[in-house]
Scaffold this active site. Structure first.
Site, mmCIF file in Angstrom:
data_model
loop_
_atom_site.group_PDB
_atom_site.id
_atom_site.type_symbol
_atom_site.label_atom_id
_atom_site.label_comp_id
_atom_site.label_asym_id
_atom_site.label_seq_id
_atom_site.Cartn_x
_atom_site.Cartn_y
_atom_site.Cartn_z
ATOM 1 N N ASP A 73 0.849 -1.184 0.000
ATOM 2 C CA ASP A 73 0.000 0.000 0.000
ATOM 3 C C ASP A 73 0.892 1.244 0.000
ATOM 4 O O ASP A 73 2.010 1.195 -0.509
ATOM 5 C CB ASP A 73 -0.938 -0.043 1.213
ATOM 6 C CG ASP A 73 -2.283 0.588 0.932
ATOM 7 O OD1 ASP A 73 -2.337 1.823 0.849
ATOM 8 O OD2 ASP A 73 -3.283 -0.153 0.811
ATOM 9 N N HIS A 112 -3.423 5.977 3.871
ATOM 10 C CA HIS A 112 -4.201 4.807 3.484
ATOM 11 C C HIS A 112 -3.570 3.506 3.990
ATOM 12 O O HIS A 112 -4.240 2.650 4.581
ATOM 13 C CB HIS A 112 -4.339 4.779 1.960
ATOM 14 C CG HIS A 112 -5.321 3.769 1.440
ATOM 15 N ND1 HIS A 112 -4.979 2.466 1.143
ATOM 16 C CD2 HIS A 112 -6.641 3.881 1.155
ATOM 17 C CE1 HIS A 112 -6.048 1.820 0.701
ATOM 18 N NE2 HIS A 112 -7.075 2.657 0.697
ATOM 19 N N SER A 274 -11.415 -0.966 0.772
ATOM 20 C CA SER A 274 -10.026 -0.909 1.222
ATOM 21 C C SER A 274 -9.917 -1.292 2.692
ATOM 22 O O SER A 274 -8.868 -1.762 3.137
ATOM 23 C CB SER A 274 -9.452 0.502 1.020
ATOM 24 O OG SER A 274 -9.175 0.751 -0.330
#
Length: 434
Positions: A73, A112, A274
């Site tokens: 990620d 994220h 996600s």
């Protein structure tokens, strides 16, 4: 005579006994008084998926110790206590991050990767409060990707490199919380994902979100053999914004009103598959810790076969819910027979058919070729002659046609010239002299 001292008044014995009883009774009464109940932890209370997906029940068996989850990620932040002792290694494959993969990347959402990691295996506070991941004793690998045009390495190559690095550094679960919004994928991913499958790794992938413009699942969620996760709300209904649909969806997990730890340690609320994917990745880690003897194919089978049916599903598997809502406790405790192949597809067979199949050959002749005899040699002139002397053929086909066309042309030209002269003479005779 010395007077006798006044008699001393003693306490009656019954009063002493009663006083002793009162004192004896007072002690247990004070001890039995309940202490004030601690105020509930609002962060832990907000993690509705811990109870809803029966994660807390699975913790009676394991919390994921001994299993490594690779988070490919934007990178896992170094600051938050949620990752103290959790991240055991990392790298950067973008060309712009730090060598340990712990520098969050991206101009839009560099947090994220940290949020994803906290859902999968984040640690709580020392006193047990605060956000906790699904597999809070599993280890994490931080592999930072560069999304967009800022990276110096093409995105497809980044992912392929990250997959191989994760496998080579001990990952038994790989989480991919991104989509390309296309059904197809770069051919370099064939060998990278096949490498993971051949090394007994479970690859968990987010299905994508309608809210970001994805109406159907896209790669890598379309790759055969990956565990694709769709999203549902708190009621177990497919999320209209934070999920998508497709035949490759395997299971569903919460994707709305999720919590996640940012790179600076702040707990934030967010939505999307996600977040649903690392919840399932954490459950996969629980199953692998409880049953280290199971292969990756068996673990995937445990996850999909123990999923709870979704009330809104119309098929099994369903394009919105897959096999159903993930159930951590059932997946950890179920005793299912071993499988001989990945129930979600065979990537090696797909590669053989779609990438490496031999080209089709055209129809082959069924009869022998026809033999055509050679042409006879050209005949030479019957009698020798000079090329300067006209022959009968040259006179017939060359000279006579030329004369027939030339003589009339000359006569016509002379006639036109004579007529023009007569006209000019006539005009001159009619013109008066000045």
């Amino acid at each position: 005579m010395t007077p006798l001292p006044a008699p001393r008044r003693s306490t009656p014995r019954w009063r002493t006994v009663v006083a002793g009883l009162v004192l004896a009774l007072a002690v247990p009464l004070v001890a039995a008084t309940p202490a004030p109940a601690p105020s509930p932890d609002p962060v832990r209370a907000a993690e509705y998926w811990i109870d809803g997906a029966h994660v807390d029940a699975a913790w009676r068996t394991t919390r994921g110790a001994g299993v490594t989850i690779a988070i490919i990620d934007t990178g896992i932040g170094k600051g938050p206590h949620a990752f103290d002792g959790a991240v055991t290694g990392g790298t950067d494959v973008s060309g712009i991050g730090s060598s340990d993969g712990r520098t969050p990347l991206g101009p839009l959402d560099s947090d994220h990767g940290s949020r994803v990691a906290s859902l999968a295996a984040g640690r709580p506070n020392a006193d047990g409060t605060g956000m906790i991941g699904v597999a809070p004793e599993a280890s994490l690998l931080s592999i930072s990707l560069g999304f967009g045009t800022t990276a110096t390495v093409p995105f497809a190559k980044q992912v392929a490199t990250a997959m191989v690095w994760a496998v080579d550094h001990g990952a038994k679960v790989i989480n991919l919380s991104f989509t390309t919004n296309t059904l197809d994928w770069d051919p370099s991913w064939d060998d990278a994902f096949l490498y993971a499958f051949q090394h007994d790794v479970v690859v968990v992938v987010a299905a994508g979100n309608r809210g970001s413009g994805t109406s159907m699942v896209g790669a890598p969620a379309t790759i055969p053999g990956v565990l694709t996760v769709a999203g549902v709300d708190q009621r177990g209904v497919a999320s209209r914004a934070a999920s998508t649909q497709g035949i490759s969806i395997a299971v569903s997990a919460p994707s709305e009103a999720l919590l996640g730890v940012d790179a600076n340690g702040t707990v934030e609320t967010w939505n999307g598959t996600s977040g649903a994917a690392p919840i399932v990745a954490g459950i996969v880690a629980l199953v692998r810790a409880a049953h280290p003897e199971l292969s990756a194919d068996d673990v995937i089978n445990q996850i999909i076969q123990t999923a709870r049916p979704a009330a809104q599903a119309t098929a099994h598997p369903d394009p919105l819910y897959g096999y159903g809502l993930v159930d951590a406790s059932a997946a950890v405790s179920a005793a299912l027979p071993h499988v001989t192949a990945n129930p979600l597809g065979d990537l090696s067979e797909w590669i053989r058919l779609h990438r490496r199949a031999p080209a089709e050959q055209g129809p082959q002749p069924t009869t022998a070729p026809v033999a055509i005899p050679a042409l006879p040699p050209a005949e030479g002139p019957a009698t020798p002659g000079s090329p300067l002397i006209p022959s009968a053929d040259s006179l017939l086909y060359g000279t006579l046609p030329l004369v027939a066309l030339t003589v009339p042309g000359i006569l016509i030209g002379l006639g036109v010239t004579a007529a023009a002269r007569r006209i000019r003479s006539a005009r001159a005779s009619r013109t008066p002299n000045p």
